[in-house]
Design an enzyme around this catalytic site. Structure first.
Site, short mmCIF file in Angstrom:
data_model
loop_
_atom_site.label_atom_id
_atom_site.label_comp_id
_atom_site.label_asym_id
_atom_site.label_seq_id
_atom_site.Cartn_x
_atom_site.Cartn_y
_atom_site.Cartn_z
N GLU A 181 -6.13 -4.78 12.52
CA GLU A 181 -5.31 -5.98 12.69
C GLU A 181 -4.21 -6.12 11.66
O GLU A 181 -3.82 -7.24 11.30
CB GLU A 181 -6.20 -7.24 12.74
CG GLU A 181 -7.07 -7.27 13.98
CD GLU A 181 -8.07 -8.41 14.03
OE1 GLU A 181 -8.03 -9.28 13.15
OE2 GLU A 181 -8.90 -8.41 14.96
N GLU A 257 -11.53 -4.78 20.06
CA GLU A 257 -12.34 -5.84 19.44
C GLU A 257 -12.17 -7.09 20.28
O GLU A 257 -11.06 -7.48 20.63
CB GLU A 257 -11.95 -6.10 17.99
CG GLU A 257 -12.93 -7.06 17.31
CD GLU A 257 -12.56 -7.44 15.90
OE1 GLU A 257 -12.28 -6.56 15.07
OE2 GLU A 257 -12.54 -8.66 15.61
#
Ligand SMILES: *[C@@H]1O[C@H](CO)[C@@H](O)[C@H](O)[C@H]1NC(C)=O
Ligand SMILES: *[C@@H]1O[C@H](CO)[C@@H](O)[C@H](O)[C@H]1NC(C)=O
Ligand SMILES: *[C@@H]1O[C@H](CO)[C@@H](O)[C@H](O)[C@H]1NC(C)=O
Ligand SMILES: *[C@@H]1O[C@H](CO)[C@@H](O)[C@H](O)[C@H]1NC(C)=O
Ligand SMILES: *[C@@H]1O[C@H](CO)[C@@H](O)[C@H](O)[C@H]1NC(C)=O
Ligand SMILES: *[C@@H]1O[C@H](CO)[C@@H](O)[C@H](O)[C@H]1NC(C)=O
Ligand SMILES: *[C@@H]1O[C@H](CO)[C@@H](O)[C@H](O)[C@H]1NC(C)=O
Ligand SMILES: *[C@@H]1O[C@H](CO)[C@@H](O)[C@H](O)[C@H]1NC(C)=O
Length: 665
Positions: A181, A257
């Site tokens: 991320e 995810e």
């Protein structure tokens, strides 16, 4: 067989309004060609420290939890395990140790991810393994808080982890990610591919970029060398949709995810909906839950956002939450390498279905009818939609036209576990003239399958829940050699490891040592000093005692109580912190950064010698002892009201701790 979707869809939907409600007909036909290859359903351990408490469970409970997660035809039967490549830094609910704290250091026996991967493989040798870094040790950035300043160093560091996995644990890592991320760097991705290939790790596939669909998709389209390097476009929390550029790359698309939702009936509804709809709406062929098992103190961020809960090793209690059984609906009846059939996937009156085949005549259909309020995930926001009870008729064509029966598995999610039906076998369902018709209600999951191997694993109830023991001691002398960390300590900045000094005085040969000596390349704002928490968040009145050994002149140590924040919020932690510094002073502060000084004075503590600190908290009265003598008293503390006990250091320096003891009343 790989058609990558450039085929004209051969599905059709014929609506036939049944008397009692809507009804639809759906054709399942492998003769028209198959859709994308299925890559599996999995979960993340780490990102961060989410399996921390799992390792401290006694047997048989620890193995039971692992069976519910990984054992085929038992529970979640996960097909993918993604682990954090520990980076010595805070990665959501704690820090995980790196295999290379320092540039000249290599150790493949730290933390619990190696152990977990081996336990998963033991149960399912076909499980796919993914490694992904959240953070990196400071030396990787060569002083910069950035992993791409020296991409060659970062690639070397990551590939070293993959080689170590094989060499020390015989683990083949199947997929490797970039930086969770955070930004990616095309140059680094290419260099990572090059470094892998040079080490004969061609089989390790690269996932990028574990963030959004863009800009990675756009750059993959633009840059042919990057296109060669990247195998899978992995996006997080895609809300079941993708973007045109991602489809145009012709790469595999994964929700690498997802979920991250409290593991009650609504969390299970979220999971059921996205497991189907990530493919139906977004062409994704793998979905990976954060996180695998909620094995961290529940008051840490995202408490209980795991597929199941195992946060009480001291009692042995754990809970098999409904997301486990939702997972089983897909995983027990498919394998990575199966193919999705070409279907539209939307049911007439709301909800979805997917169908998969192994190409050898097996068929698995998974149907979900989750309503909006029963399937909201933590993110992104879920737009309104409607689902009604409906009749659904599946027409089996091609290789499936001769099937006479399908095994049926059923769940219905209510709003409390006690009323839900979870993964119940309804036995064989007859197929007549290639048709099977179901009356679908709301918030239901069905699996129809040719496989007869499905099984709902059941074990005796684990022991009842208990709070953390109110009297707890650890002299760090008795240790499980499989683990580097002391039971129940949950590092929040820095890394606290078992340490042995054979020339130390006899009672300090075995200690716990903070070992991170340089600020890591962080993922979030780690605290400025290190901290490991332990105990019960509800603790108010307690006495904490610990021996400390400061190794460096820039060091310092503290013990603390009523620590109220950790995880990604560790930098804001408040509590009552009792510090001793090598300049001979002590301090009492209301915060981890030592800014709110409540008391200070002389203590006479020196480096390289052992001292015993005691912190006594009774109502609003705090006092401290050094080597058994009262050093300060009557410091008034009103906030925080409660929190964990903790130990820590004043900076990123080596410091040892011994004979930790807490007595709560
Ligand atoms: C993506 O999925 C949609 C809906 O099933 C389908 O029409 C399309 O062909 C797929 N695209 C690709 C590139 O796989
Ligand atoms: C289905 O899968 C089972 C188990 O993998 C296999 O034995 C069988 O040959 C497959 N095909 C059919 C038609 O059942
Ligand atoms: C669900 O179970 C609870 C008790 O466990 C009961 O009070 C309630 O009526 C049940 N609700 C439904 C819809 O069955
Ligand atoms: C299913 O098929 C079997 C064998 O043809 C038959 O004996 C049975 O009655 C059928 N069951 C139902 C519920 O139709
Ligand atoms: C080990 O113990 C010896 C003897 O007390 C001491 O001189 C040395 O500094 C210790 N080393 C560490 C790393 O604690
Ligand atoms: C903590 O101690 C204070 C002072 O003795 C007492 O008033 C209070 O009830 C205690 N709190 C708890 C939760 O035990
Ligand atoms: C703390 O307060 C108590 C009661 O007021 C008093 O007897 C004691 O001397 C104080 N101790 C210190 C170190 O100030
Ligand atoms: C605060 O606690 C210390 C240590 O138990 C004690 O010596 C002191 O008298 C207490 N102060 C008050 C005001 O109760």
């Amino acid at each position: 067989m790989r058609l990558w979707g450039f085929v004209v869809l051969a599905w059709s939907v014929a609506s036939s309004a049944a008397a009692w409600g809507k009804g639809g007909s759906y054709w399942l036909d492998d003769a028209v060609g198959l859709a994308r290859e299925f890559d599996g359903i999995g979960a993340v351990s780490g990102g961060g420290a989410t399996s921390r408490l799992l390792v401290n469970y006694a047997e048989p409970y620890r193995s039971q939890i692992l069976d519910y997660l990984f054992k085929p035809n038992f529970g979640a039967a996960l097909q993918i395990l993604k682990v954090e490549i520990g980076g010595d830094a805070q990665s959501t609910d704690g820090t995980e140790p790196s295999h290379m704290h320092y540039e000249d250091d290599e150790n493949y026996f730290r933390g619990y991810e190696w152990w977990l991967m081996k336990e998963a493989k033991k149960r399912n040798p076909n499980i796919k393994l993914i490694g992904l870094p959240w953070a990196f040790p400071g030396w990787v950035g060569r002083g910069e808080n950035w992993p791409y300043a020296h991409p060659d160093v970062t690639a070397y560091y990551i590939v070293t982890w993959i080689i170590g996995a094989k060499k020390f644990h015989d683990l083949d890592i199947d997929y490797i990610g970039i930086w969770n991320e955070r930004s990616f760097d095309s140059k680094y991705i290419k260099l990572l591919r090059y470094t892998l290939d040079k080490q004969e790790l061609q089989r390790v596939r690269i996932i990028a970029s574990d963030n959004l669909w863009e800009p990675i998709s756009f750059l993959v389209l633009l840059d042919s060398e990057l296109r060669e390097a990247v195998d899978i476009i992995g996006a997080h929390y895609p809300g079941t949709t993708t973007v045109l550029n991602a489809l145009l790359t012709q790469k595999k698309l994964w929700s690498s995810e997802d979920y991250s939702t409290f593991n009650n009936e609504v969390g299970a509804g979220c999971w059921a909906r996205i497991l189907n709809q990530n493919f139906v709406n977004g062409n994704m062929t793998a979905t990976i839950a954060w996180n695998l098992v909620a094995s961290y103190y529940e008051e840490l961020p995202f408490g209980r956002c795991g597929l199941m809960t195992a946060q009480e090793p001291w009692s042995g209690q754990y809970t098999v939450n409904p997301p486990i059984w939702v997972t089983a609906h897909t995983t027990q009846f498919t394998q990575p390498g199966w193919y999705y059939l070409q279907v539209d996937g939307h049911l007439e009156a709301g909800g979805s279905y997917v169908a998969l085949t192994d190409g050898q005549g097996n068929l698995t259909i998974i149907i979900e009818t989750m309503t909006h309020d029963h399937s909201e995930c933590i993110r992104p926001p879920l737009l309104p939609f409607f689902v009604s009870p409906q009749k659904a008729t599946f027409h089996l064509k091609g290789s499936f036209s001769k099937l006479t029966a399908l095994q049926m598995w059923y769940s219905k999610l209510e709003f409390t576990s006690s009323n839900s039906t979870l993964f119940q076998s309804l036995g064989p369902k007859n197929v007549s003239e290639g048709m099977v018709t179901l009356n679908l209600g709301l918030d239901e999951v069905y699996t129809l399958t040719t496989l007869t191997t499905g099984h709902k694993g059941r074990l005796p109830e684990p022991p009842p829940s208990q709070p953390f023991p109110s009297c707890y001691k650890d002299d760090f002398n008795i240790r499980d050699p499989s683990f580097s960390e002391a039971p129940y300590f949950a590092d929040q900045t820095g890394v606290f490891e078992y340490f042995m000094n054979t020339s130390a005085p006899q009672d300090h040969v075995f200690t716990l040592r903070q070992v991170v000596t340089q600020r890591p390349v962080t993922w979030v704002a780690d605290a400025r000093n290190t901290l490991s928490i332990i105990g019960n968040y509800k603790w108010v009145n307690l006495t904490i005692t610990c021996d400390v050994y400061i190794e460096s002149d820039n060091g310092g140590a503290f013990i603390a109580g009523r620590v109220n924040k950790a995880g990604i919020y560790v930098g804001d932690a408040q509590g009552i912190f009792f510090w001793v510094l090598p300049d001979g002073t002590y301090r009492v502060t209301g915060d981890l950064h030592g800014e709110n000084v409540l008391m200070k004075g002389l203590a006479g503590v020196r480096t390289k010698s052992w001292h015993t600190l005691t912190l006594i908290l009774t109502g609003s009265n705090a006092s401290g002892m050094l080597n058994g003598n009262l050093l300060w008293a009557n410091v008034t503390v009103f906030y925080p009201k409660n929190g964990w006990a903790a130990i820590g250091t004043h900076s990123f320096e080596l410091t040892q701790f011994d004979n930790f003891q807490v007595q709560a009343s």
